[in-house]
Design an enzyme around this catalytic site. Sequence first.
Site, mmCIF file in Angstrom:
data_model
loop_
_atom_site.group_PDB
_atom_site.id
_atom_site.type_symbol
_atom_site.label_atom_id
_atom_site.label_comp_id
_atom_site.label_asym_id
_atom_site.label_seq_id
_atom_site.Cartn_x
_atom_site.Cartn_y
_atom_site.Cartn_z
ATOM 1 C CE1 TYR A 166 43.285 38.158 44.225
ATOM 2 C CE2 TYR A 166 44.196 36.431 43.217
ATOM 3 C CZ TYR A 166 44.300 37.134 44.266
ATOM 4 O OH TYR A 166 45.334 37.152 45.042
ATOM 5 C CE LYS A 170 45.869 40.832 43.835
ATOM 6 N NZ LYS A 170 46.552 41.302 45.012
HETATM 7 N N1 LIG Z 1 48.311 33.983 50.269
HETATM 8 C C1 LIG Z 1 48.431 33.442 49.089
HETATM 9 O O1 LIG Z 1 48.440 32.221 48.608
HETATM 10 C C2 LIG Z 1 48.616 34.468 47.621
HETATM 11 C C3 LIG Z 1 48.854 33.915 46.581
HETATM 12 C C4 LIG Z 1 49.137 34.978 45.617
HETATM 13 C C5 LIG Z 1 48.986 36.375 45.834
HETATM 14 N N2 LIG Z 1 48.702 36.825 47.128
HETATM 15 C C6 LIG Z 1 48.452 38.250 47.334
HETATM 16 O O2 LIG Z 1 49.236 38.662 48.565
HETATM 17 C C7 LIG Z 1 48.586 39.416 49.244
HETATM 18 C C8 LIG Z 1 48.465 39.240 50.725
HETATM 19 O O3 LIG Z 1 47.783 37.825 50.850
HETATM 20 P P1 LIG Z 1 47.463 37.245 52.134
HETATM 21 O O4 LIG Z 1 47.326 35.814 52.088
HETATM 22 O O5 LIG Z 1 48.054 38.011 53.336
HETATM 23 O O6 LIG Z 1 45.755 37.738 52.169
HETATM 24 P P2 LIG Z 1 44.817 38.046 53.300
HETATM 25 O O7 LIG Z 1 43.472 37.765 53.084
HETATM 26 O O8 LIG Z 1 45.284 37.357 54.538
HETATM 27 O O9 LIG Z 1 45.112 39.591 53.799
HETATM 28 C C9 LIG Z 1 44.642 40.559 52.867
HETATM 29 C C10 LIG Z 1 44.276 41.728 53.945
HETATM 30 O O10 LIG Z 1 43.677 43.053 53.048
HETATM 31 C C11 LIG Z 1 42.753 43.486 53.966
HETATM 32 N N3 LIG Z 1 41.678 44.144 53.037
HETATM 33 C C12 LIG Z 1 40.733 43.696 52.233
HETATM 34 N N4 LIG Z 1 40.123 44.800 51.577
HETATM 35 C C13 LIG Z 1 40.690 46.063 52.042
HETATM 36 C C14 LIG Z 1 40.292 47.063 51.808
HETATM 37 N N5 LIG Z 1 39.287 47.777 50.866
HETATM 38 N N6 LIG Z 1 41.082 47.921 52.179
HETATM 39 C C15 LIG Z 1 42.061 47.716 53.279
HETATM 40 N N7 LIG Z 1 42.471 46.483 53.652
HETATM 41 C C16 LIG Z 1 41.790 45.359 52.889
HETATM 42 C C17 LIG Z 1 41.986 42.295 54.705
HETATM 43 O O11 LIG Z 1 41.486 42.790 55.835
HETATM 44 C C18 LIG Z 1 43.191 41.462 54.735
HETATM 45 O O12 LIG Z 1 43.798 41.789 56.053
HETATM 46 C C19 LIG Z 1 47.049 39.791 48.658
HETATM 47 O O13 LIG Z 1 47.262 40.973 47.591
HETATM 48 C C20 LIG Z 1 46.727 38.667 47.812
HETATM 49 O O14 LIG Z 1 46.033 38.809 46.656
HETATM 50 C C21 LIG Z 1 48.481 35.935 48.013
#
Ligand SMILES: NC(=O)c1ccc[n+]([C@@H]2O[C@H](COP(=O)([O-])OP(=O)(O)OC[C@H]3O[C@@H](n4cnc5c(N)ncnc54)[C@H](O)[C@@H]3O)[C@@H](O)[C@H]2O)c1
Length: 347
Positions: A166, A170
């Site tokens: 992951y 990124k």
């Molecule tokens: N939540 C955290 O603690 C955190 C920390 C660091 C980075 N992030 C990053 O922030 C972003 C949002 O995080 P989140 O917590 O809302 O994650 P989440 O998993 O709740 O949401 C991610 C969304 O991406 C969608 N998705 C997955 N594969 C896909 C595809 N092939 N095409 C279209 N959509 C797709 C999923 O259905 C989901 O709704 C992500 O990129 C994550 O890597 C989150």
Amino acid sequence: MVQRVGRIAVHVLIIGAAGMVGRKFIARIAADPACLGAPVTRLTLADVVPAVAPAVPAGQITTRIVVGDLAEADFAEALVADRPDLVVHLAAVVSGEAEADFDKGYRVNFDGTRALFEAIRHAGDATGNPAGYCPRLVFSSTSAVFGAPFPDRIGDDLALTPLTSYGTQKAMAELLLADYSRRGFVDGIGIRLPTICVRPGAPNRAASGFFSNILREPLVGREAVLPVDDDVRHWFASPRAAVGFLVHAARLDTTRLGWRRTVTMPGLSATVGDEIAALGRVAGPAAVALIRREPDPTIARIVAGWPRAFDARRALELGFTADADMDAILAAHIEDELGGHVPGRAV
Ligand SMILES: NC(=O)c1ccc[n+]([C@@H]2O[C@H](COP(=O)([O-])OP(=O)(O)OC[C@H]3O[C@@H](n4cnc5c(N)ncnc54)[C@H](O)[C@@H]3O)[C@@H](O)[C@H]2O)c1
């Protein structure tokens, strides 16, 4: 003339719009359609599962829900065909799943991201001139782009040496973002989010899930398992702060970034003990008693390899702001998710 957010933000494309951060960002736009600098009048919400259109007065924001996979051929092209002014890329296969399913992680997090960048590069302006379209693109990255051994506080300058698939995906996307920005194809900004806490919804099986579970569940009278010691330290931001980062990134003058297009977001460095103390202050000893200590050496080992604190001065200088303390993180959760009060406690 390239339209820049801050002057005229009319059409926003959010990819990953059904996820946790996406839903919160959409709610913020619905509550304040001018929060990005000019009224948002069109939203395109893309995800593999249907996103939910914001509840706004009729005619205020035209919303299009698009269901599809970013890594599928032609999907990204269709999303950017009418050249949204702002693209917010939140879609990801998150850490645990990207480690368990190597192919899926690379396909979505790397191939899907590159497909988006390529689609924008080829979208062109209204006259079909490819050089005429350069939207602001906000990309959600992660502190997992860094790998141990860590200094006490990790600055933006530490080499990217991720220790998960992951984090690697990124990190590669961060490099693409920088190069596509340097070449004038996108006006990109990457924001490395801290772990979001308190994550709303049901407990999930992410190794980091307990950081949220031990607050969210006891607040509503449910038990939560704590698999690590109280002195474990981590780097947090509330969902509200995360939305604030997106809004600020959408509006920021990106000439201030120079060539370093990705910025570590400010957060709160706090221990599990700090979390429990804040829970006790807000919800009392009965809530704290609902935390069941069940040491799990596997989770403890994973967590021991994670960063604990960052030097986010670059983000602070750029105007990004973090939560003040764990009490503020809890207060935001209670306001946003529990209607402003803890069930069973006098208001
Ligand atoms: N939540 C955290 O603690 C955190 C920390 C660091 C980075 N992030 C990053 O922030 C972003 C949002 O995080 P989140 O917590 O809302 O994650 P989440 O998993 O709740 O949401 C991610 C969304 O991406 C969608 N998705 C997955 N594969 C896909 C595809 N092939 N095409 C279209 N959509 C797709 C999923 O259905 C989901 O709704 C992500 O990129 C994550 O890597 C989150």
